[in-house]
Scaffold this active site. Sequence first.
Site, mmCIF file in Angstrom:
data_model
loop_
_atom_site.group_PDB
_atom_site.id
_atom_site.type_symbol
_atom_site.label_atom_id
_atom_site.label_comp_id
_atom_site.label_asym_id
_atom_site.label_seq_id
_atom_site.Cartn_x
_atom_site.Cartn_y
_atom_site.Cartn_z
ATOM 1 C CG HIS A 83 3.952 -11.988 -3.730
ATOM 2 N ND1 HIS A 83 4.111 -10.879 -2.941
ATOM 3 C CD2 HIS A 83 2.899 -12.677 -3.208
ATOM 4 C CE1 HIS A 83 3.206 -10.895 -1.982
ATOM 5 N NE2 HIS A 83 2.456 -11.965 -2.122
ATOM 6 C CG ASP A 162 -2.562 -4.411 -0.106
ATOM 7 O OD1 ASP A 162 -3.529 -5.180 -0.221
ATOM 8 O OD2 ASP A 162 -1.494 -4.741 0.399
ATOM 9 N NE ARG A 169 -8.352 -9.172 2.482
ATOM 10 C CZ ARG A 169 -7.296 -9.606 1.796
ATOM 11 N NH1 ARG A 169 -6.444 -8.745 1.271
ATOM 12 N NH2 ARG A 169 -7.109 -10.880 1.600
ATOM 13 C CB SER A 184 -4.256 -7.961 -1.612
ATOM 14 O OG SER A 184 -3.132 -7.812 -0.792
ATOM 15 C CE LYS A 188 0.462 -6.442 -1.671
ATOM 16 N NZ LYS A 188 0.315 -7.048 -0.368
#
Length: 431
Positions: A83, A162, A169, A184, A188
């Site tokens: 990520h 999310d 947000r 968040s 995931k």
Amino acid sequence: MPGVIDVIEAKRDGNALTFSQINEIVVGYTDGIIPDYQMSSFLMAVYLRGMNDEEAISLTKAMLETGDSIDLSNIPGPKLDKHSTGGVGDKISLAFVPILAAAGVSIAKMSGRGLGHSGGTLDKLESITGFQVKLSVTEIVRQVSEIGGCICAQTESIVPADKKMYALRDVTGTVESIPLIAASIMSKKVAGGADTILIDVKVGKGAFVKDLTQARRLSNLMRTIGAAFDKNVICELTPMDAPIGQAVGNLMEVVEATRLLQKDPVDHRFLELVTELANNALFLCKSSANAKDIIASGSAWNKFIEIVEAQGGDINSIARWNDVAPIAQIVSTQTGNIAAIDAEIIGRASLQLGAGRAIKEEHVDPLAGIWLNSVVGTSVSKGDTLATLYGTPRSSLDSLVAAISSAYVFGQCPAVPAPIILESIPVGALQ
Ligand code: URA
């Protein structure tokens, strides 16, 4: 709902919340029972008061349990996920995934779209004609077991909390909260089914984490959350002051990534960043393969083609880049060294050329963007091209040219260039 007000007030007053309090808010909001105004208030209370580790783990668990998880346990061998917290010109996943898959590491990579000044891997892949980013959980598992990798959108059924919370947000000034970011990302990643997770935490002007102290806090919290779900999380803190490589757009970033995979010359820092991250990931997966060897053998390029074709893309469509006409060039008005290029200015200008979206509904032009002919650390002469612009400007071209020119800072280049990886957390995990 009185329970919800109690929870908001408890957080507002700085108290720690239990799993059941956090779960009530997350489930209620995801199911549409709690309205945006109450969730906004809760998120702002978390933003201002923070969360302890237990609360952040509870938030991750509550978010994770609103949806499905991918089960990769029937696929033999190591399973890794990667990520990036998001940057400008960040096309690393496009090269990283085929390198890892070619080395025998399974990788189901769920990526996002660009929003604001940072680009998104899905928009880049969709510049390949026919490429399908929407895969079901069954299709993801099938593709990963058959060819070792996929790059796709997060399915609707994975962490629906999310999707709703992030959108809220984004418009309520609550993005830059360490526990909210950590929950968040980790909800995931845990749902993604990998055992090992490598997180590229971007640090600098072009990233939403601006300094090393914040990056370390975020990394340590993500590792703590990962451990609670039995995941090995490694964070690589990498600089995001200047864009990565030369391309900041969609098809042009695919072109730059495929040049790397095809052993064509590319910006050396981009090559080093991809291969260092890939080698660290291979090490964590106990593989003795080397990223540069995998590229040199051609197997990473073949794997990229396999992934594109498995997802319906036409690999030959990438070549249409050769026919795209630029709309302007930025020429250097001085002779000197390029000491810095402001990633945020370049990211915003690329968006204004049509490569990104300022609001979710905006159309993305696959051919738009900025090619940085001159990068940090190089010397230029007066009259040399600094950058080439493509697309259809959404604001005046003159103002974009002025902005991009202002992103280039001339001066003394540091004798020792900035490291490719600033820090790995935990320190020593990669030795
Ligand atoms: N990336 C995410 O997935 N979530 C955040 O909150 C920030 C960056």
